[in-house]
Design a protein around this motif. Structure first.
Motif, PDB file in Angstrom:
ATOM      1  N   SER A 187     -48.334 -66.372  84.741  1.00 17.81           N
ATOM      2  CA  SER A 187     -47.188 -65.098  84.506  1.00 17.81           C
ATOM      3  C   SER A 187     -45.612 -66.754  85.665  1.00 17.81           C
ATOM      4  CB  SER A 187     -47.676 -63.995  85.355  1.00 17.81           C
ATOM      5  OG  SER A 187     -47.291 -63.750  86.800  1.00 17.81           O
ATOM      6  N   LYS A 241     -45.707 -68.730  82.752  1.00 16.67           N
ATOM      7  CA  LYS A 241     -44.728 -68.619  81.755  1.00 16.67           C
ATOM      8  C   LYS A 241     -43.094 -68.537  82.244  1.00 16.67           C
ATOM      9  CE  LYS A 241     -44.250 -64.122  78.886  1.00 16.67           C
ATOM     10  NZ  LYS A 241     -43.025 -63.630  78.991  1.00 16.67           N
ATOM     11  N   THR A 242     -43.296 -67.898  83.293  1.00 17.35           N
ATOM     12  CA  THR A 242     -42.160 -67.435  83.997  1.00 17.35           C
ATOM     13  C   THR A 242     -40.847 -68.853  83.951  1.00 17.35           C
ATOM     14  OG1 THR A 242     -42.517 -65.445  84.847  1.00 17.35           O
ATOM     15  CG2 THR A 242     -40.197 -66.479  85.811  1.00 17.35           C
ATOM     16  N   GLU A 301     -39.562 -70.030  80.832  1.00  9.64           N
ATOM     17  CA  GLU A 301     -38.132 -69.136  80.627  1.00  9.64           C
ATOM     18  C   GLU A 301     -37.021 -70.010  81.742  1.00  9.64           C
ATOM     19  OE1 GLU A 301     -39.202 -65.258  80.773  1.00  9.64           O
ATOM     20  OE2 GLU A 301     -40.394 -65.403  79.176  1.00  9.64           O
ATOM     21  N   ALA A 361     -34.782 -64.884  83.886  1.00  8.22           N
ATOM     22  CA  ALA A 361     -35.891 -65.263  84.592  1.00  8.22           C
ATOM     23  C   ALA A 361     -36.330 -66.148  85.634  1.00  8.22           C
ATOM     24  CB  ALA A 361     -37.247 -66.717  83.710  1.00  8.22           C
ATOM     25  N   ASN A 362     -36.344 -65.785  86.902  1.00  4.62           N
ATOM     26  CA  ASN A 362     -36.045 -66.438  88.194  1.00  4.62           C
ATOM     27  C   ASN A 362     -38.004 -66.428  88.877  1.00  4.62           C
ATOM     28  OD1 ASN A 362     -35.027 -67.311  90.068  1.00  4.62           O
ATOM     29  ND2 ASN A 362     -33.660 -65.720  91.152  1.00  4.62           N
ATOM     30  N   PRO A 363     -38.413 -67.188  89.434  1.00  8.74           N
ATOM     31  CA  PRO A 363     -39.702 -68.363  89.465  1.00  8.74           C
ATOM     32  C   PRO A 363     -39.955 -66.965  91.478  1.00  8.74           C
ATOM     33  CG  PRO A 363     -39.195 -69.434  88.835  1.00  8.74           C
ATOM     34  CD  PRO A 363     -38.057 -68.765  88.457  1.00  8.74           C
ATOM     35  N   HIS A 417     -45.075 -67.512  92.947  1.00 11.65           N
ATOM     36  CA  HIS A 417     -45.207 -67.605  91.686  1.00 11.65           C
ATOM     37  C   HIS A 417     -44.585 -69.154  92.393  1.00 11.65           C
ATOM     38  CE1 HIS A 417     -43.600 -64.510  89.266  1.00 11.65           C
ATOM     39  NE2 HIS A 417     -44.934 -64.422  89.424  1.00 11.65           N
TER      40      HIS A 417
END
Length: 246
Positions: free
Chosen positions: A157, A160-161, A164, A180-182, A186
């Motif tokens: 995840s 993916k983030t 984006e 999207a903002n990790p 993450h």
């Protein structure tokens, strides 16, 4: 009927040359990433210890923290870049973990690296088999650590983030920004995974066995000294509360 893509092949020597060119680039990026991670973590920990989090200058600290987070995300986006889908990996000019692991998992590259490892110390024919085994183990650990990147709560995840975020915000200002903002979890998870992979890949490719975790602890120790002095005016006494075994 769609036109079949022409197969792009390179020789084993060219593949090894690509490995040799990628490894130092990725190593520099990882060292920068773990330094940023250590600075962010230390700052958050020092601020978390403060009773008054609305201190004078808190806005400036938040801006610094956000900038460090963006910088870390950019480093990670480079490290995990899969390259353009319009260009075959064998012709890509990108140095990244996915492209490096693709080569390190090829038997021909593994055989070439293990054969080269026998000469890590030229003329030491008695230790040559040990160096070959060390290279083989490093290759195995590098492959395993890359696979582990996708596991856990923040692995797949997080990637993916991150992609984006990179595509819609950092590299471009797109109208279809996904928002999207990790999260720090993450970013820190992916940084640690990159650290573990690159350390083993570097050992397999060069025979250089340096502990990136030890470097990270040293960076964190330095960062705690800075943040405790800058935010609390403290020095030796506060530093000892956070001192790490480096």
């Amino acid at each position: 009927m769609p036109k079949k893509r022409k197969r792009q092949t390179i020789t084993t020597s060219d593949a090894i040359e690509r490995i040799d060119r990628m490894v130092p680039i990725l190593y520099r990026n990882v060292v920068n990433a773990i330094r940023i991670e250590a600075t962010l973590e230390a700052g958050n920990e020092v601020v978390g210890s403060m009773s008054d989090k609305g201190f004078s200058g808190a806005g400036a600290y938040n801006a610094i923290k956000q900038s460090l987070g963006y910088d870390l995300a950019m480093h990670l986006a480079r490290l995990y870049d899969i390259g353009s889908r319009r260009r075959h990996p064998n012709t890509s000019d990108v140095a990244s973990i996915p492209l490096l692991v693709r080569l390190l998992r090829q038997k021909r590259c593994q055989d070439a690296l293990k054969a080269r490892a026998r000469d890590w110390v030229p003329g030491d024919r008695w230790a040559a088999p040990m160096y070959e085994r060390d290279c083989e183990e490093a290759l195995r650990r590098a492959s395993g650590s890359y696979s582990a990147t996708f596991s856990g709560k923040y692995g797949r995840s997080g990637l993916k983030t991150l992609k984006e975020f990179r595509d819609t915000f950092m590299a471009h200002s797109l109208l279809n920004d996904t928002g999207a903002n990790p999260r720090y979890n993450h970013l820190f998870r992916l940084t640690d995974a990159a650290r573990d992979f690159v350390e083993q890949a570097r050992l397999a490719a060069t025979g250089t066995n340096s502990s990136l975790l030890r470097q990270e602890k040293a960076f964190r120790h330095e960062a705690v000294r800075f943040w405790s002095k800058a935010l609390l005016g403290a020095d030796r006494d506060f530093e000892l509360d956070f001192e790490l075994d480096v």
